[in-house]
Design an enzyme around this catalytic site. Structure first.
Site, mmCIF file in Angstrom:
data_model
loop_
_atom_site.group_PDB
_atom_site.id
_atom_site.type_symbol
_atom_site.label_atom_id
_atom_site.label_comp_id
_atom_site.label_asym_id
_atom_site.label_seq_id
_atom_site.Cartn_x
_atom_site.Cartn_y
_atom_site.Cartn_z
ATOM 1 C CB ILE A 206 32.200 36.037 33.790
ATOM 2 C CG1 ILE A 206 32.448 36.891 32.543
ATOM 3 C CG2 ILE A 206 31.227 36.764 34.726
ATOM 4 C CD1 ILE A 206 31.213 37.027 31.674
ATOM 5 C CG HIS A 207 34.927 33.528 39.097
ATOM 6 N ND1 HIS A 207 35.924 34.386 38.704
ATOM 7 C CD2 HIS A 207 35.071 33.355 40.439
ATOM 8 C CE1 HIS A 207 36.658 34.697 39.757
ATOM 9 N NE2 HIS A 207 36.165 34.103 40.827
#
Length: 348
Positions: A206-207
């Site tokens: 996740i980013h």
């Protein structure tokens, strides 16, 4: 006559994409490539290790622009890139992908009347709330050479009136994945280090700002991953932004193993040996397909529509995959050679 190409990179995916093209330019000869690192990804785990593993020459310039908001970061990059371009006087500027580094490189070059080559042109999610979408559109409209990995990208550009200098080049990520897997099989010890069994775990990342900047959505994504981890363990290399958020919130993730960011070879082997990928990364959606590993995209849309249509990817808002088939668009592993040829033609 040797021509000068200035390549602008700043984020992990761009280092990876630049590697096979740099190698192809070396093979072709007649090009002096100057690598400029904006500093967008600045720590060793997200930056230095990729230059070492992928045999890329150290950047000639490191602008050290990071940890700022979108406007401040892009503006600072634009200012510093203009100075570098005026000093180096390149015959063309090469940009990759859809980051702040991408659009800053395109703007700086265009204002100095230097032709721009955009690798990964034409991709569209059609979600203008994503900063990456704005970056893509601006970069494409400023570029003289538009190298699309897919036919869909070519069609998107035509719909926006861009037809000159457009080429369906294939995907450079496929080029490097083929060689990376062969190396990683013998060199990576990631499974042994983490005590993992082949096909006995899932990989998550996740980013994206759309997931991390909205507290409610961030919690929804985390809860979704925790539910997925109930059926099979999840390993998550933690992006620095995501790590800071989790630490600030004191959020613990049930049945999800958080590990430090990985180098390219370790990450390639981790994905290759996994049972599935869950990510908001555009690049990792494709890499999952290259490894023939099913993917779930933690977003409400994707620019890589062919991965959805071919049944190797699905959005987290849907339950079923389409019927599975191979994707011809990405080429045969020689996209970087075609790109090198077209860039040389651009420079005269």
């Amino acid at each position: 006559m040797t021509r000068t190409l200035l390549t602008v990179v700043g984020a992990r995916p761009q280092f990876i994409k630049a590697a096979p093209v740099s190698h192809a330019l070396r093979r072709a000869g007649g090009v002096r490539e100057i690598l400029v690192h904006t500093g967008q990804h600045f720590d060793a785990a997200m930056s230095d290790i990729f230059f070492q593993e992928l045999d890329i020459a150290p950047p000639a310039h490191n602008l050290e622009v990071n940890s700022l908001g979108h406007g401040a970061m892009t503006g600072r990059m634009l200012e510093k890139l203009e100075i570098v371009m005026q000093a180096e006087k390149p015959d063309a500027v090469m940009i990759y992908g859809d980051t702040n580094s991408t659009v800053a490189g395109a703007l700086a070059a265009a204002k100095l009347h230097i032709p721009v080559a955009h690798v990964e042109a034409g991709l569209r999610s059609f979600n203008r709330r994503m900063p990456e979408e704005i970056n893509r559109v601006m970069a494409d409209h400023l570029s003289a050479l538009l190298l699309s990995p897919t036919q869909a990208g070519v069609d998107n550009l035509a719909a926006e009136g861009i037809v000159q200098g457009v080429h369906h080049a294939g995907d450079v990520m496929y080029d490097i994945t083929l060689s990376a897997v062969a190396r990683a099989r013998g060199e990576s010890s990631i499974l042994a280090r983490e005590g993992l069994s082949p096909k006995g775990y899932q990989v998550a990342t996740i980013h994206r700002a759309e997931n991390t900047d909205n507290p409610e959505r961030f919690e929804r994504v985390l809860a979704w991953l925790e539910q997925a981890a109930q059926t099979m363990p999840v390993v998550m290399p933690v992006h620095p932004r995501t790590g800071k958020l989790l630490e600030a919130q004191g959020r613990k993730l049930a049945n999800i193993r958080l590990i430090a960011p990985l180098g390219y070879l370790d990450m390639a082997w981790l994905v290759n040996q996994s049972a599935g990928v869950m990510t908001d990364s555009g690049g990792l959606q494709k890499e999952a397909y290259f490894h023939r590993v099913p993917c779930t995209t933690l977003r409400d849309e994707t620019e890589w529509v062919e991965t959805i249509e071919s049944g190797w990817n699905r959005l987290w808002t849907t339950r079923e995959y389409a019927e599975r088939r191979e994707i011809a668009d990405y080429g045969t592993g020689h996209a970087s050679d075609l790109i090198a040829t077209k860039v040389k033609e651009l420079m005269g």
